[in-house]
Write an enzyme that holds these catalytic residues in place. Structure first.
Site, mmCIF file in Angstrom:
data_model
loop_
_atom_site.group_PDB
_atom_site.id
_atom_site.type_symbol
_atom_site.label_atom_id
_atom_site.label_comp_id
_atom_site.label_asym_id
_atom_site.label_seq_id
_atom_site.Cartn_x
_atom_site.Cartn_y
_atom_site.Cartn_z
ATOM 1 C CE LYS A 72 -24.485 -13.220 10.547
ATOM 2 N NZ LYS A 72 -25.810 -13.773 10.249
ATOM 3 N NE ARG A 89 -32.737 -14.158 7.695
ATOM 4 C CZ ARG A 89 -31.496 -13.790 8.015
ATOM 5 N NH1 ARG A 89 -30.513 -14.664 7.951
ATOM 6 N NH2 ARG A 89 -31.237 -12.548 8.366
#
Length: 361
Positions: free
Chosen positions: A36, A134
């Protein structure tokens, strides 16, 4: 054309071999390379897929996996979706990701239904939150973890492949032997309770690799997910350079479009800038200012550094970046190119921007 992101494939190959030595030879872990950071750049993906040390190729965006799933699989690599799947993309997750990371039971049910429809067995990794806050089931929520594992094991078209943790990305919690040992304990608890063997216990991202060189990575951890370590040659816990790697495999380059002497303090009443922030300026007197044709739409000015150490970044709007070149030994002119080393943010935005050309060395 400029601006451009120059990608040195030879240096990236060297970085890949450097992190592979640390991860596989020293750490005895499988190697998952994350694409990414360069938006699944085709040439970088080719490099990754050709390398025999890479076991998994991963991304957070299913659109990126879609572009290279066939290539990766032909090369013997498994494809991994790192971000928790959205309900609207379940069909593509099953089609293009061999493995997906998950924490929500409802999503797992959707994956099982779609895998049945496509007549495949899909591998899932259960995320455990060790305190970074998260994604993941909170590590103290024992009932929720056991219940999720039990239900996944009852689903005919899912395989519980392993468990994993993510650290540093949100809460900036640094991986340590102590907190990663909690993940290892959960792996042992799950295996003992359900009489199964987990194939993967993934101990985090580029912030965990430093533990290998310190000899402090818990032994049950058998996988790391590396993006920045491979691309920029550093761990993300302390920003230290990894042995056998370089930090200049990617350079951001932009062209000077204005070069003038002006005051260093704007004149008039100061409000907020284009992004709603109230800027603060240093009084440097009259300076030689260069404007280059790149801005905050294309990069992150806080994570880039001019190769010319005597050039300072003063700020940027959407499409313009202002530099102080007063003290530079270079005699800059209109059309000259200024080069920058990039940090993660600058690299990520530069690779994603349609206005930044990608070139290869």
């Amino acid at each position: 054309m400029y601006p451009r992101l120059t990608i040195d494939l030879k240096k990236l190959k060297n970085n890949l071999e450097g992190v592979a030595r640390i991860t596989k030879e020293q750490g005895r872990c499988s190697l998952m390379i994350v694409t990414k950071g360069v938006c699944a750049d085709r040439e970088v993906v080719k490099l990754i897929c050709r390398h025999p040390a890479v076991d998994f190729v991963a991304d957070s965006r299913i659109q990126n996996l879609e572009t290279y799933a066939e290539r990766a699989r032909k090369a013997g690599k498994q494809t991994v979706l790192l971000r928790l799947p959205m309900a609207c993309e379940i069909d593509k997750v099953i089609r293009f990701a061999d493995i997906s990371f998950n924490s929500e039971l409802e999503t797992l049910k959707l994956l099982n239904e779609e895998a049945a429809s496509q007549r495949v067995k899909h591998k899932v990794v259960l995320m455990i939150d060790l305190g970074d806050l998260r994604e993941g089931i909170f590590f103290k929520a024992e009932e929720a973890i056991y219940n999720t594992v039990s239900q996944v094991l009852s689903m005919d078209h899912l395989q519980l492949y392993g468990i994993a943790v993510n650290l540093t990305c949100y809460g900036a919690i640094i991986p340590k032997h102590d907190n990663l040992s909690r993940l290892c304990q959960w792996a042992e608890n799950i295996e003992k309770t359900f009489s199964i063997e987990l194939q993967m216990v993934s101990g985090g991202n580029s912030s965990s690799i430093y533990l290998i060189e310190k000899g402090e990575l818990p032994g049950r951890i058998n996988n790391l997910r590396l993006g920045e370590a491979f691309l920029l040659g550093n761990d993300t816990a302390y920003g230290t350079k990894l042995s056998g790697t370089t930090d200049d495999a990617l350079l951001l380059e932009a062209q000077i479009i204005e070069l003038k002497e002006k005051p260093s303090i704007p004149i008039g009443e100061s409000g907020v800038d284009a992004f709603g922030k109230k800027p603060v300026y240093e009084d440097r007197g009259k300076i030689k200012r260069a404007i280059i044709a790149i801005g905050q739409q294309d990069t992150d000015i806080t994570s880039m550094k001019p190769l010319d150490s005597k050039v300072d970044i003063l700020g940027a709007s959407s499409d313009h970046m202002i530099l102080d070149v007063t003290k530079s030994d270079e005699s800059y002119s209109i059309g000259d190119v200024v080069k920058f080393k990039v940090g993660y943010g600058a690299m990520l935005k530069g690779a994603t921007s349609n206005y930044v050309e990608k070139v290869y060395k």
